[in-house]
Scaffold this motif. Structure first.
Motif, PDB file in Angstrom:
ATOM      1  N   ALA A  74       0.861  -1.182   0.000  1.00  0.00           N
ATOM      2  CA  ALA A  74       0.000   0.000   0.000  1.00  0.00           C
ATOM      3  C   ALA A  74       0.900   1.235   0.000  1.00  0.00           C
ATOM      4  N   THR A  75       0.508   2.273  -0.734  1.00  0.00           N
ATOM      5  CA  THR A  75       1.258   3.531  -0.652  1.00  0.00           C
ATOM      6  C   THR A  75       0.630   4.379   0.459  1.00  0.00           C
ATOM      7  N   ASP A  76       1.108   5.589   0.623  1.00  0.00           N
ATOM      8  CA  ASP A  76       0.534   6.458   1.657  1.00  0.00           C
ATOM      9  C   ASP A  76      -0.785   7.078   1.210  1.00  0.00           C
ATOM     10  N   PHE A  77      -1.244   6.711   0.022  1.00  0.00           N
ATOM     11  CA  PHE A  77      -2.442   7.342  -0.518  1.00  0.00           C
ATOM     12  C   PHE A  77      -3.558   6.318  -0.701  1.00  0.00           C
TER      13      PHE A  77
ATOM     14  N   LYS B 132       7.815   6.471   5.404  1.00  0.00           N
ATOM     15  CA  LYS B 132       6.692   5.872   4.683  1.00  0.00           C
ATOM     16  C   LYS B 132       5.687   5.367   5.718  1.00  0.00           C
ATOM     17  N   THR B 133       4.398   5.579   5.457  1.00  0.00           N
ATOM     18  CA  THR B 133       3.359   5.098   6.377  1.00  0.00           C
ATOM     19  C   THR B 133       3.260   3.577   6.279  1.00  0.00           C
ATOM     20  N   ARG B 136      -1.853   2.654   9.814  1.00  0.00           N
ATOM     21  CA  ARG B 136      -2.648   3.833  10.164  1.00  0.00           C
ATOM     22  C   ARG B 136      -3.364   3.542  11.476  1.00  0.00           C
ATOM     23  N   LYS B 155      -1.676  -2.947   3.118  1.00  0.00           N
ATOM     24  CA  LYS B 155      -1.240  -4.087   2.301  1.00  0.00           C
ATOM     25  C   LYS B 155       0.287  -4.113   2.208  1.00  0.00           C
TER      26      LYS B 155
END
Lengths: 249, 515
Positions: A74-77, B132-133, B136, B155
């Motif tokens: 997954a990206t940050d978006f 980088k996240t 969350r 993911k």
């Protein structure tokens, strides 16, 4: 699912910036979007701050030992994922060559993702090789940035010839001007001449701009650090033009 | 593989700020946003969404407002729409997944707010060394309830979320939580989920004296009348009145069928009060039913006539409004309030040491056996007398007997083995529905004819009457089909298996032995 390859025989024409920024806009529109970084340099992986490494490298990937889905990050978006590059992608040509029907391989690998994504952007390495052929076979759209220089005409014609010779009927070529400097008369002249000669060139032009260059420092798509600029508007227009051309708008 | 806890509760004394400051010593994160929001939970009065394991919540903040359907067990979002206000009925939502889902669950029931929770929301991105996240976190800080933390895995970063989950559970000693914040909020209001159902669930001790047990039954029914009263007066949706009337009808059936447990004077007085209550609520319910059926009415017409039926809808709507006003007036009248209070008082009063009759002194199980067996035998007798040429009136009487038997069986359900009595109630329901259909179609035909006379005065176009004529024809065909189906359904009901089950469960021992 639509597969869009950002491709050019030449390097440094803005392929990665196009793939990353358009994918960002698609995701913002609510489309489930994936960028596959096929370039061993791993520029789009870098822009999304993802390590350019995949387990098993190109060999296991092409052999189908690992499902693509398990390698996606997954990206940050929201709605935007990335399949990272790997240094072993420099050998993708050799690995593909060792298989039967090598040009069909990418298409087969992408098939299981068709339910998970609305758009897949393939960020391609600059050359014309077996991998390029496999990319052409699997894509719906070949989005090709052209820098308005004298050489570009030759490059575009080579590409058109290649598509024709290889009977890639399902592939829609969409060339567009990239890194264009409207202050340069030469750029303006070439853009006018080329557009007259080649009807398929998109109307939108991506300018040469310092805020696009800054992507390397910010390590994110343009929209992640700039709300509105000439460049963001240009990518927005390009994306809308693509959607209209494929009638998804 | 063990399931990773993703939802946690902060201890009550721990404020969000404190938690975040402690967390910053352990991991690198960035607060992506912090804002004030209001979460409002919605469901129908009878908990249709909750019963289907779904939560409906509206989340409003200064910049956004969206409604979502959440899987109550997994916490997954099933549907989400941008929405400022929540409409009452599913058909008022715009087309999409949310509407489709709500349509099938809610039917005619209205969505009502359950509770409103103002809170502060923090969206936190846990970062790796490339900034980088990788996970969350949503932190919701409520005013009167413990704050909640939800981890949102990303993911390709499954290990990271496992690490954070472990950190929260072990180092922070946070309690993983399964239940929704809704349950805690309801508890604060002194409520709990599923606290209303239109189904009867009266628990009786078989040895209880019949008059005492009867009071338990009536108290349960009274509660249902009272709980549906406000919604009936406000006309929130049609089912408040429906459930109100069912409780009234059940009370009437009780008063006429559980004979002699109270003094005659009491029985007669309240029998007439509840009969009045049934009568003053009847017109509105009938019109509600026509309005609920309207879509089917329209669909039954040939396409060329479908638009012409519209004036009927307007007519019914106006008539319903009138009837509803009258009904609300009755339910707000001092006389109604006084009578219902007196009934409540009577049901609360302790009973004399000795019951008022021999029936009152029986155990409730004995009385239940006697009454159910007697009404069952009457039903069979009435049904056996029905021939192809029997008039509608006779079938109507039989339907009433069926209802009485059904209500008795439902009152006393807890006195018999669950699966056995449930199977018989189900069989009876099937038989009852064919009689119900027959009766309903006939009443609808007659009413439509009456309505057309009234509509003549309103200068309605002739095509509307043509459409209504076709509709009457359609209803008549259905009525005839129901009439023809009667003997088949009766044969099913009186099958040997049901017959012997009724006998075993309810007949006096002497009769069982005889057979």
């Amino acid at each position: 699912m639509k597969i869009i390859a950002t491709y050019s025989i030449k390097g440094g024409v803005g392929k990665t910036a196009t793939a990353v920024n358009l994918a960002y806009l698609a995701a913002q529109n609510g489309y489930r979007t994936l960028v596959w970084d096929l370039d061993p340099q791993g520029a789009s992986s870098y822009y999304f701050r993802v390590k350019p490494k995949i387990k098993g490298g190109s060999k296991e990937l092409i052999a189908g030992e690992r499902e693509l889905d398990g390698l996606i990050k997954a990206t940050d978006f929201e709605n935007l994922d990335l399949l990272p590059a790997d240094f072993s992608f420099r050998n993708l040509d050799l690995v593909l060559d060792a298989r039967k029907k090598p040009t069909q391989r990418l298409k087969q690998l992408l098939q299981p993702l068709s339910d998970s994504y609305d758009f897949i952007f393939l960020d391609c390495p600059p050359n014309i090789s077996l991998l390029s052929e496999a990319i052409f076979e699997s894509s719906d759209i070949l989005l090709s940035p052209i820098i308005p220089t004298t050489l570009s005409l030759r490059t575009l014609e080579q590409l058109k010839k290649f598509i024709k010779e290889n009977k890639l009927k399902n592939l829609q070529l969409m060339p567009f001007f990239s890194m264009a400097d409207r202050r340069k008369n030469m750029h303006k002249d070439i853009m006018t001449t080329l557009s007259e000669k080649h009807s398929g060139i998109l109307q939108t032009t991506i300018p040469y701009a310092s805020d696009i260059e800054r992507m390397g420092l910010e390590r994110m798509p343009l929209g992640g650090y700039i709300k509105k600029s000439q460049s963001t508007e240009a990518y927005q227009d390009l994306w809308q033009e693509i959607l209209t051309t494929i009638k998804l708008k | 593989m063990t399931v990773l806890p993703l939802h946690f509760e902060l201890p009550e004394h721990m404020a969000a700020d404190n938690f975040l400051s402690t967390l910053s010593k352990k991991i690198d994160f960035q607060i992506a946003s912090e804002h004030y929001a209001i979460k409002t939970f919605y469901d129908s009065f009878d908990w249709r969404l909750y019963n289907a394991d779904i939560l409906c919540e509206l989340n409003q903040s200064k910049t956004a407002s969206h409604i979502s359907l959440i899987d109550r067990n997994s916490g997954d979002c099933l549907a989400l729409e941008n929405q400022q206000d929540v409409p009452s009925f599913s058909h008022q939502f715009k087309d999409g997944r949310l509407k489709t889902k709500l349509d099938s669950l809610l039917e005619m029931r209205a969505l009502l707010p359950l509770c409103q929770l103002p809170h502060q929301v923090f969206h936190i991105n846990v970062l790796n060394k490339d900034k980088k996240t990788i996970v969350r976190i949503k932190l919701e800080e409520y005013e009167d309830l413990a704050s909640r933390i939800s981890l949102q895995p990303l993911k390709g970063y499954e290990k990271a979320v496992a690490r954070i989950s472990l950190l929260l559970e072990k180092s922070f000693e946070l309690t993983p939580t399964q239940g929704s914040i809704l349950n805690s909020a309801l508890k604060l209001q002194g409520r709990k989920a599923k606290d209303y159902s239109s189904k009867l669930a009266i628990k009786l001790d078989p040895e209880l004296r019949a008059d005492k047990a009867s009071k338990i039954i009536y108290r349960d029914l009274l509660k249902s009348i009272q709980i549906n009263e406000a919604g009936t007066i406000a006309d929130i949706d049609t089912e408040f009145l429906h459930d109100f009337r069912v409780a009234v009808r059940r009370t009437r059936a009780g008063l006429s069928q559980i004979k002699q447990v109270f003094p005659d004077k009491v029985m007669t007085h309240y029998a007439s009060f509840f009969a009045w209550l049934g009568q003053i609520t009847g017109a509105t319910r009938d019109l509600d039913v026509y309005l609920l059926n309207y879509k089917q009415y329209k669909a039954a017409l040939p396409e060329s006539l479908q638009a012409d039926i519209a004036p009927l809808y307007a007519f019914l709507k106006q008539k319903q409004k009138q009837a509803q006003t009258e009904l609300a007036h009755h339910l707000k009248s001092p006389d109604y309030i006084k009578q219902l209070l007196a009934w409540e008082q009577y049901l609360k009063e302790p009973l004399p040491k000795k019951g008022c009759s021999s029936a009152a002194n029986l155990t409730i199980k004995t009385l239940a056996d006697q009454r159910i067996w007697k009404v069952y035998k009457r039903l069979i007798k009435e049904a056996e007398e029905i021939t192809e040429c029997s008039p509608a009136k006779v079938l109507h009487e039989l339907r009433k007997t069926c209802k009485k038997l059904r209500y008795l069986m439902e009152f006393f359900q807890s006195l018999y083995p669950d699966n056995e009595i449930n199977a018989l109630i189900k069989a009876l329901k099937g038989f009852q529905s064919v009689l119900g259909d027959f009766q309903d179609y006939e009443v609808q035909e007659t009413s439509l004819k009456k309505f057309s006379e009234e509509m003549m005065v309103n200068k309605v176009q002739s095509n509307t009457f043509l459409a209504m004529g076709v509709l009457v024809q359609h209803l008549d065909t259905k009525r005839c089909a129901a009439r023809q189906d009667f003997s088949k359904q009766y044969a099913l009901f009186k099958c040997e298996q049901n017959k012997s089950a009724f006998k075993t469960l309810f007949a006096p021992q002497t009769e069982v032995k005889k057979s």
